[in-house]
Design an enzyme around this catalytic site. Structure first.
Site, mmCIF file in Angstrom:
data_model
loop_
_atom_site.group_PDB
_atom_site.id
_atom_site.type_symbol
_atom_site.label_atom_id
_atom_site.label_comp_id
_atom_site.label_asym_id
_atom_site.label_seq_id
_atom_site.Cartn_x
_atom_site.Cartn_y
_atom_site.Cartn_z
ATOM 1 N N SER A 280 0.839 -1.198 0.000
ATOM 2 C CA SER A 280 0.000 0.000 0.000
ATOM 3 C C SER A 280 0.881 1.258 0.000
ATOM 4 O O SER A 280 1.732 1.389 -0.874
ATOM 5 C CB SER A 280 -0.950 -0.079 1.196
ATOM 6 N N HIS B 157 -7.993 -4.894 -1.356
ATOM 7 C CA HIS B 157 -6.854 -4.133 -0.852
ATOM 8 C C HIS B 157 -6.491 -4.540 0.579
ATOM 9 O O HIS B 157 -7.354 -4.795 1.400
ATOM 10 C CB HIS B 157 -7.173 -2.634 -0.876
ATOM 11 N N ASP C 190 -9.808 -3.324 -5.873
ATOM 12 C CA ASP C 190 -8.985 -2.408 -5.090
ATOM 13 C C ASP C 190 -8.946 -1.080 -5.814
ATOM 14 O O ASP C 190 -8.605 -1.023 -6.999
ATOM 15 C CB ASP C 190 -7.567 -2.996 -4.969
#
Ligand SMILES: *[C@@H]1O[C@H](CO)[C@@H](O)[C@H](O)[C@H]1NC(C)=O
Ligand SMILES: *[C@@H]1O[C@H](CO)[C@@H](O)[C@H](O)[C@H]1NC(C)=O
Ligand SMILES: *[C@@H]1O[C@H](CO)[C@@H](O)[C@H](O)[C@H]1NC(C)=O
Ligand SMILES: *[C@@H]1O[C@H](CO)[C@@H](O)[C@H](O)[C@H]1NC(C)=O
Length: 401
Positions: free
Chosen positions: A189, A371, A341
């Site tokens: 991320s 995600h 995502d």
């Protein structure tokens, strides 16, 4: 007591209303993802309420929620785990105990959390790093870089660069018996954003060039110019990560000013003089046909914001906005994308651009993925999906590092 009961009641109601949010139908472990999604949205709601009433800041509430799963460094039969610091920045080291003839590979790990949350102490990350060290007989270095909003851009990045350069010194690598030709940087991320940027900076620094053998980027965010890419639109309400949450948090990395996140939500935050950068993030050029669906490219509106944030045109925030000649020297790259995502298309664009200039990329697309899956590999929020991604990643490292 009455007030607490009322709050609890409200939370339950909001949780239940969120849990009935419809999910894309091909998501794996649908019920668990729905529960996680409802938890994330309830946390967001509580944080927003606390902030509005003035009890506690939005981000401070989320910090409390995410700190629940922090671990202490504990060694086991295979791995010695220690918390220490590299050039005054906290790091957690995973050092394999078994004797080996050969020098070891190493992985530098940068955690996610939108630059505001998270730590290498989170149990799922601790697990991942321990697992990596054990399976690969590798030294793993987790970095606790400074977090926003207390420490805005480029604090997080500077810390990651400092730790990496410190670790890359000959005497330090020798001390941990690391093979200098087998070092990978990994991040998930926003940690993936940082990993991508550190890799670019090091590769363009004559003293560090070619010292990183590989970068592994797990569903990273890679640009902040256009916040209405097709995936940003399709998954704006989640699952798990919503467009509003990520914009609110990531903007804190730049400023606590409330005008910026509002402009970013409208996709009207970029200055007029940034026009030349949009060619690097034009999804209509770089997104594979399959993902364009019936989206129509529209030019973002420029020059609406009367406050200037120079960082918006800085490639150290948006690694996608460097030109091809800066991309072509990048090392072997592993990128995981998840179908459901909102950050998906950032990676798909980066993959196209890297491949166009001849960088070797292994792309792992998780068709049923969401995600943050790697953070859900320990009780009580356990997704098989997270374990599957972890296994794929470790296998790739085994073959390529
Ligand atoms: C230590 O390594 C062995 C062999 O890989 C493995 O079977 C065992 O489960 C490991 N122990 C721990 C605590 O991870
Ligand atoms: C993006 O691509 C579209 C379609 O190919 C094109 O019309 C537009 O001019 C491009 N914009 C930029 C800024 O590159
Ligand atoms: C910027 O624009 C906002 C409204 O969009 C206005 O309230 C504010 O006064 C302006 N600031 C400056 C410095 O012009
Ligand atoms: C790419 O960007 C770098 C750094 O901004 C610059 O020095 C170089 O001239 C650019 N190359 C091309 C081909 O535009």
């Amino acid at each position: 007591m009455g007030f607490k009961a009322l709050c609890f009641g409200l939370l339950c109601v909001s949780f239940l209303s969120y849990i009935y949010t419809p999910m894309p139908d091909n998501i794996e472990e649908t019920w668990k993802v729905m529960a996680l999604d409802a938890i994330a949205k309830t946390c967001n709601l509580v944080a927003t309420l606390c902030d509005t009433i003035g009890i506690m800041k939005y981000e401070d509430v989320l910090v409390i929620f995410t700190s629940v799963h922090f671990t202490k460094p504990f060694s086991d039969e295979n791995i010695t785990v220690i918390d220490t610091d590299f050039s005054d920045i906290p790091v957690r080291l995973y050092l394999p105990k078994r004797k080996s003839e050969r020098k070891r590979p190493a992985v530098i790990f940068i955690h996610g959390g939108a630059f505001v949350l998270g730590s290498y102490k989170i149990s799922a990350y601790d697990d991942l790093n321990r697992w990596t060290a054990n399976k690969l007989d590798a030294v793993v270095v987790g970095i606790d870089y400074r977090l926003a909003p207390k420490h805005p851009f480029p604090a997080a990045l500077e810390d990651c660069v400092h730790v990496t350069k410190f670790f890359l010194q000959e005497n330090i690598l020798a001390k941990y018996r690391v093979d200098p030709s087998r070092i990978c940087i990994m991040g998930d991320s926003s940690g993936g954003t940082l990993a991508a940027t550190v890799t670019q900076l090091l590769q363009n620094d004559p003293k560090c060039k070619d010292k990183i053998k590989a970068q592994a980027l797990m569903y990273p965010g890679l640009q902040s110019l256009d916040t209405l890419l097709p995936s940003h639109q399709e998954y704006q309400h989640g699952p798990i990560l919503t467009r509003e949450m990520i914009i609110k948090l990531a903007c804190l990395y730049l400023t606590e000013d409330k005008v910026l996140p509002q402009a970013v939500l409208r996709n009207e935050h970029m200055p007029t003089e940034s026009r030349h950068l949009f060619k690097f993030v034009n999804w209509s050029h770089f997104l594979p046909e399959k993902y364009k669906k019936n989206h129509v490219y529209t030019e973002p509106v420029l020059g609406k914001l009367n406050v200037s944030y120079p960082v918006l045109v800085d490639s150290r925030l948006s690694p996608l906005i460097v030109n091809d000649s800066q991309l072509q020297s990048l090392p072997l790259t592993y990128i995981v994308t998840c179908e459901h995502d909102l950050l998906r298309d950032d990676s798909l664009i980066y993959i196209s651009r890297l491949r166009n200039v001849g960088v070797k990329v292994t792309h792992e697309h998780i068709e049923k993925g969401v995600h943050g899956a790697l953070s859900f590999t320990t009780a009580p929020v356990f997704l098989n999906l997270g374990v599957k991604i972890r296994e794929k990643y470790i296998n790739w490292l085994e073959e390529n590092l």
